[in-house]
Every structure is written in structure tokens, then in C-alpha cells.
Design a protein around this motif. Structure first.
Motif, short mmCIF file in Angstrom:
data_model
loop_
_atom_site.label_atom_id
_atom_site.label_comp_id
_atom_site.label_asym_id
_atom_site.label_seq_id
_atom_site.Cartn_x
_atom_site.Cartn_y
_atom_site.Cartn_z
N TYR A 1 1.70 -42.32 73.63
CA TYR A 1 0.68 -41.75 72.74
C TYR A 1 -0.66 -42.45 72.93
CZ TYR A 1 3.39 -38.50 69.89
OH TYR A 1 4.11 -37.43 69.44
N GLY A 2 -1.71 -41.66 72.99
CA GLY A 2 -3.06 -42.19 73.04
C GLY A 2 -3.65 -42.30 71.65
N HIS A 3 -4.96 -42.08 71.57
CA HIS A 3 -5.65 -42.24 70.28
C HIS A 3 -5.57 -40.94 69.50
CE1 HIS A 3 -8.07 -44.58 67.60
NE2 HIS A 3 -8.96 -43.61 67.49
N TYR A 4 -4.41 -40.74 68.90
CA TYR A 4 -4.14 -39.48 68.22
C TYR A 4 -3.19 -39.74 67.07
CZ TYR A 4 -1.98 -34.87 67.40
OH TYR A 4 -1.49 -33.74 66.82
N ALA A 5 -3.61 -39.38 65.86
CA ALA A 5 -2.76 -39.54 64.68
C ALA A 5 -2.00 -38.24 64.47
CB ALA A 5 -3.59 -39.89 63.45
N ALA A 6 -0.86 -38.13 65.12
CA ALA A 6 -0.05 -36.92 65.02
C ALA A 6 0.35 -36.66 63.57
CB ALA A 6 1.19 -37.06 65.90
N PRO A 7 0.59 -35.41 63.21
CA PRO A 7 1.00 -35.10 61.83
C PRO A 7 2.19 -35.93 61.37
CG PRO A 7 0.48 -33.08 62.99
CD PRO A 7 0.42 -34.18 64.01
N GLU A 8 3.12 -36.21 62.28
CA GLU A 8 4.28 -37.01 61.86
C GLU A 8 3.90 -38.45 61.54
OE1 GLU A 8 4.98 -36.41 66.42
OE2 GLU A 8 4.03 -35.31 64.77
N PHE A 9 2.85 -38.98 62.20
CA PHE A 9 2.37 -40.32 61.85
C PHE A 9 1.89 -40.32 60.40
CE2 PHE A 9 0.71 -41.65 66.36
CZ PHE A 9 1.86 -41.17 66.93
N GLN A 10 1.09 -39.31 60.08
CA GLN A 10 0.53 -39.23 58.74
C GLN A 10 1.63 -39.03 57.69
OE1 GLN A 10 -3.14 -36.78 58.55
NE2 GLN A 10 -3.01 -36.66 60.77
N GLN A 11 2.62 -38.20 58.01
CA GLN A 11 3.71 -37.99 57.05
C GLN A 11 4.51 -39.25 56.85
OE1 GLN A 11 4.32 -35.06 55.18
NE2 GLN A 11 5.52 -36.63 54.09
N ARG A 12 4.73 -40.01 57.91
CA ARG A 12 5.48 -41.26 57.77
C ARG A 12 4.70 -42.27 56.92
NH1 ARG A 12 8.44 -43.44 63.11
NH2 ARG A 12 9.42 -44.68 61.46
N ALA A 13 3.38 -42.29 57.08
CA ALA A 13 2.56 -43.17 56.24
C ALA A 13 2.66 -42.75 54.77
CB ALA A 13 1.10 -43.14 56.70
N VAL A 14 2.59 -41.44 54.51
CA VAL A 14 2.72 -40.93 53.15
C VAL A 14 4.08 -41.32 52.56
CG1 VAL A 14 3.01 -38.81 51.79
CG2 VAL A 14 1.08 -39.03 53.37
N ASP A 15 5.12 -41.15 53.33
CA ASP A 15 6.47 -41.47 52.85
C ASP A 15 6.61 -42.97 52.53
OD1 ASP A 15 7.15 -38.82 53.19
OD2 ASP A 15 8.19 -39.12 55.10
N PHE A 16 6.02 -43.81 53.39
CA PHE A 16 6.10 -45.26 53.15
C PHE A 16 5.34 -45.63 51.88
CE2 PHE A 16 4.84 -49.70 53.79
CZ PHE A 16 6.05 -50.29 54.15
N LEU A 17 4.15 -45.08 51.73
CA LEU A 17 3.36 -45.36 50.52
C LEU A 17 4.12 -44.94 49.27
CD1 LEU A 17 -0.05 -44.12 51.91
CD2 LEU A 17 0.37 -46.46 51.15
N LEU A 18 4.69 -43.76 49.29
CA LEU A 18 5.42 -43.29 48.12
C LEU A 18 6.63 -44.15 47.82
CD1 LEU A 18 5.31 -39.43 48.74
CD2 LEU A 18 4.07 -40.71 46.99
N ALA A 19 7.29 -44.65 48.86
CA ALA A 19 8.49 -45.47 48.66
C ALA A 19 8.14 -46.84 48.10
CB ALA A 19 9.24 -45.63 49.98
N LYS A 20 6.95 -47.34 48.40
CA LYS A 20 6.60 -48.73 48.06
C LYS A 20 5.64 -48.87 46.89
CE LYS A 20 9.27 -50.48 51.15
NZ LYS A 20 10.43 -51.29 50.74
N LEU A 21 5.04 -47.78 46.45
CA LEU A 21 4.10 -47.87 45.33
C LEU A 21 4.82 -48.15 44.02
CD1 LEU A 21 1.60 -45.01 46.19
CD2 LEU A 21 1.01 -47.42 45.90
#
Length: 250
Positions: free
Chosen positions: A230-250
Motif C-alpha cells: 500500500y502507498g499513501h492511500y487511506a483505504a475505506p477499510e483503514f478508516q473503518q478499522r480506525a472507527v471500530d478501534f475508537l468505538l471499542a476503546k472510548l
């Protein structure tokens, strides 16, 4: 879930933000979302709406020289000779913005400032790394394709050893990589691509080696993912994984 979107200028710093929060929000965890270089707060709304639909109070911030803060001179500010100095100023301003906004929301009944997240893509990832070393109230961070090492060559930046000694000293002082011990106990999820030609993977790798022993007793609070090819690209799955982590840890 219904949510409310508002464009606001907040604090005495007049920070331009877009807030996205559940209708009738009450004691919601808060997440600060940070955009990439040349982009704006609106570009964070995809992640913000996903978070808000799960009960999170989201604050998308226009960074210095971007969005409603733009004066049309961004290219000039980020020319190679002055890039490191000005980019450090941008990142420190962004970290100060987040702290000022947290102060602002301390007594807001819609927000629970004991549960605080930060995320962002590219420049927003850099902001996430900087803010998590500066602001101890942040409880979870999920930088995407950003770096904690400001000494690396990234974007239009020159080689580190060619810049003025005083700028070198300032970068080293505030470099998130050099202040890694300030990150725990914040839950942290790092995502990067190993073929990124804009933001070198070397910075996240260096931080990963430093943080692994610090999270040994709390492995669920730390995740490092390096995507092959992967190059400099925030794929949709990257963003979804970040959302999921935030929700799990907030």
C-alpha cells in the motif's frame, strides 16, 4: 440514530470546526478528527457520521492554513526551504487546538471529556501523534498513514541535516517519536502502508519498536498494522478499522 451537524468557531482561538453529534446528546465520548494536507474539515465527515451514529460527539477541525483558515498561501508556507519549520508550527497549533477544545467542552453536558479520542489521515495522522504526546486527557488514538517522526523526509520537506540548527532543535524537542513515553496508557492503533512514498513507513516502525514493551501488560490497547504494497492511500477499510478501534476503546 439522528445526529446534528453544526459549523462553528470555538474558543477564543476561533477554531473552525464541524461538530457532528447525536440528537439529544448527553455525556457522549468525544473524538477529534483531523484532515490531510490541502484538505479540510468536511473531508472527515465520513468517519464522523459513522462515529456519531454510535453515540460519539465528533469534532472535525480545520487545521492552520486550511479550510476556513486558508489565506490561499498554503503552497508558499510548505515550500521546501521552510517546510520543516512551518509544518512543526502547524502540528503544534493543531495539538493546542485540541487541548483548547477539550477545555471548552469540559462543562458541556453533551460531552464526557474522560473519554477522548483523536484520529486523522496523513497530516491528520501526524496531528494525532503530536496531540497524543502533548495532551494526557486523550484516551484513544488512531492515526492513519501518518508518522511520529518529524525528522524523516516527507511531503516537500528537505533532508533534516540541511535545515537550520534552531529548527532541528525544535523538531527534535517536539518530535512525537522522541516523546513516545508520553503515549501510554492511551490506547493506540497505528495503520500505515509499507510502499508509501509520501510518508515513510520508517517512522511508524521506529515507534512500534519503542512501544511494544510498554504495552506488554495491556496488549489489547495497542495495535500496529503495516499493509504490504500500500502507498499513501487511506483505504475505506483503514478508516473503518480506525472507527471500530475508537468505538471499542472510548
Amino acid at each position: 440514530m439522528q445526529f446534528i451537524v453544526s459549523y462553528e468557531l470555538l474558543t477564543n482561538r476561533e477554531i473552525p470546526v464541524i461538530t457532528c453529534c447525536p440528537e439529544n446528546a448527553e455525556q457522549c465520548p468525544i473524538v477529534f478528527l483531523n484532515h490531510g494536507t490541502t484538505n479540510n474539515a468536511e473531508s472527515c465527515m465520513g468517519m464522523a457520521t459513522k462515529l456519531a451514529s454510535q453515540g460519539v460527539f465528533c469534532v472535525c477541525i480545520d487545521a492552520l492554513w486550511h479550510g476556513r483558515r486558508s489565506d490561499g498561501k498554503l503552497d508558499e508556507y510548505l515550500e521546501t526551504p521552510v517546510y520543516k519549520k512551518n509544518y512543526l508550527h502547524l502540528l503544534l497549533t493543531a495539538a493546542d487546538d485540541i487541548s483548547a477544545l477539550l477545555d471548552f467542552y469540559e462543562n458541556d453536558p453533551r460531552v464526557d471529556t474522560t473519554h477522548v479520542g483523536v484520529t486523522g489521515i496523513s497530516q491528520g495522522g501526524y496531528i494525532s501523534f503530536m496531540s497524543v504526546t502533548k495532551e494526557p486527557r486523550i484516551t484513544v488514538a488512531a492515526p492513519i498513514i501518518g508518522s511520529p517522526d518529524l525528522t524523516d523526509k516527507y511531503g516537500n520537506s528537505p533532508d533534516f541535516d540541511t535545515i537550520e540548527p534552531d529548527v532541528q532543535a525544535a523538531v527534535k524537542k517536539h518530535n512525537p517519536l522522541n516523546n513516545y513515553e508520553n503515549i501510554p496508557p492511551t490506547a493506540l492503533f497505528i495503520q500505515c502502508g509499507d510502499a508509501d512514498d509520501i510518508v515513510p513507513v520508517t517512522g511508524p516502525r521506529r515507534l512500534h519498536e519503542k512501544l511494544k514493551p510498554l504495552y506488554e501488560k495491556h496488549p489489547d490497547d495497542y495495535c500496529y498494522v503495516e499493509y504490504p504494497g500500500y502507498g499513501h492511500y487511506a483505504a475505506p477499510e483503514f478508516q473503518q478499522r480506525a472507527v471500530d478501534f475508537l468505538l471499542a476503546k472510548l
